[in-house]
Design a protein around this motif. Sequence first.
Motif, PDB file in Angstrom:
ATOM      1  N   GLY A  97       0.801  -1.217   0.000  1.00 20.38           N
ATOM      2  CA  GLY A  97       0.000   0.000   0.000  1.00 20.38           C
ATOM      3  C   GLY A  97       0.830   1.261   0.000  1.00 20.38           C
ATOM      4  N   ALA A  98       2.146   1.140   0.100  1.00 21.09           N
ATOM      5  CA  ALA A  98       3.075   2.270   0.020  1.00 21.09           C
ATOM      6  C   ALA A  98       2.698   3.404   0.969  1.00 21.09           C
ATOM      7  N   SER A  99       2.278   3.061   2.169  1.00 19.79           N
ATOM      8  CA  SER A  99       1.812   4.107   3.080  1.00 19.79           C
ATOM      9  C   SER A  99       2.909   5.108   3.414  1.00 19.79           C
ATOM     10  N   HIS A 100       4.142   4.650   3.655  1.00 21.00           N
ATOM     11  CA  HIS A 100       5.206   5.594   3.997  1.00 21.00           C
ATOM     12  C   HIS A 100       5.575   6.493   2.817  1.00 21.00           C
ATOM     13  N   PRO A 101       5.888   5.939   1.618  1.00 26.76           N
ATOM     14  CA  PRO A 101       6.227   6.841   0.517  1.00 26.76           C
ATOM     15  C   PRO A 101       5.098   7.796   0.151  1.00 26.76           C
ATOM     16  N   MET A 102       3.858   7.341   0.213  1.00 25.73           N
ATOM     17  CA  MET A 102       2.740   8.220  -0.137  1.00 25.73           C
ATOM     18  C   MET A 102       2.614   9.345   0.883  1.00 25.73           C
ATOM     19  N   THR A 103       2.836   9.042   2.156  1.00 26.02           N
ATOM     20  CA  THR A 103       2.782  10.066   3.196  1.00 26.02           C
ATOM     21  C   THR A 103       3.913  11.069   3.013  1.00 26.02           C
ATOM     22  N   VAL A 104       5.100  10.577   2.682  1.00 23.83           N
ATOM     23  CA  VAL A 104       6.226  11.478   2.415  1.00 23.83           C
ATOM     24  C   VAL A 104       5.887  12.381   1.237  1.00 23.83           C
TER      25      VAL A 104
END
Length: 159
Positions: A97-104
């Motif tokens: 879900g790429a939560s960290h890169p999307m949040t960055v």
Amino acid sequence: MLKVATVEQIQQISAPHLSYRHTGKPTPSKRKQARTASHTGALSDLRKHGLAENGGQLPGGDRLRNLTPMGLKAAARELGRPVGETGDPARGAGRTGASHPMTVNEAVLALLRPKPNLSQLASEPADVLAAAQAAVDAPAGLGTIASYATEVALPATGT
């Protein structure tokens, strides 16, 4: 560089004036498709040349695009930085879900506050111009995209 991003995030950073166009399209999906069509085509070209790859899907349905090792090298060259500073490819981000890169990416967008070029919106309807003008009049962002490094190369030797 953003190693993992959606086409819409790339559009918002590289061509913020497009965020205010295509208001005549009947649905949000059609407006988004019109805003991001040129960026989708550019990413397709990058994929053909081995610089980017499709990296999976987010829960909302947006497709992720990742830089490949060759894409990271090209980005380092373009930025005038050593390849070692680019880090590793973000493989597998789409599966989780790429939560960290999307949040960055969203934090970078919020801090940059990309301003639309009003001259490129001259022929748009008044409501589009008003929304774009509000973005131009908003407080400036903090730095440039190059200001936000989330990875730092560590020495391979020493303590």
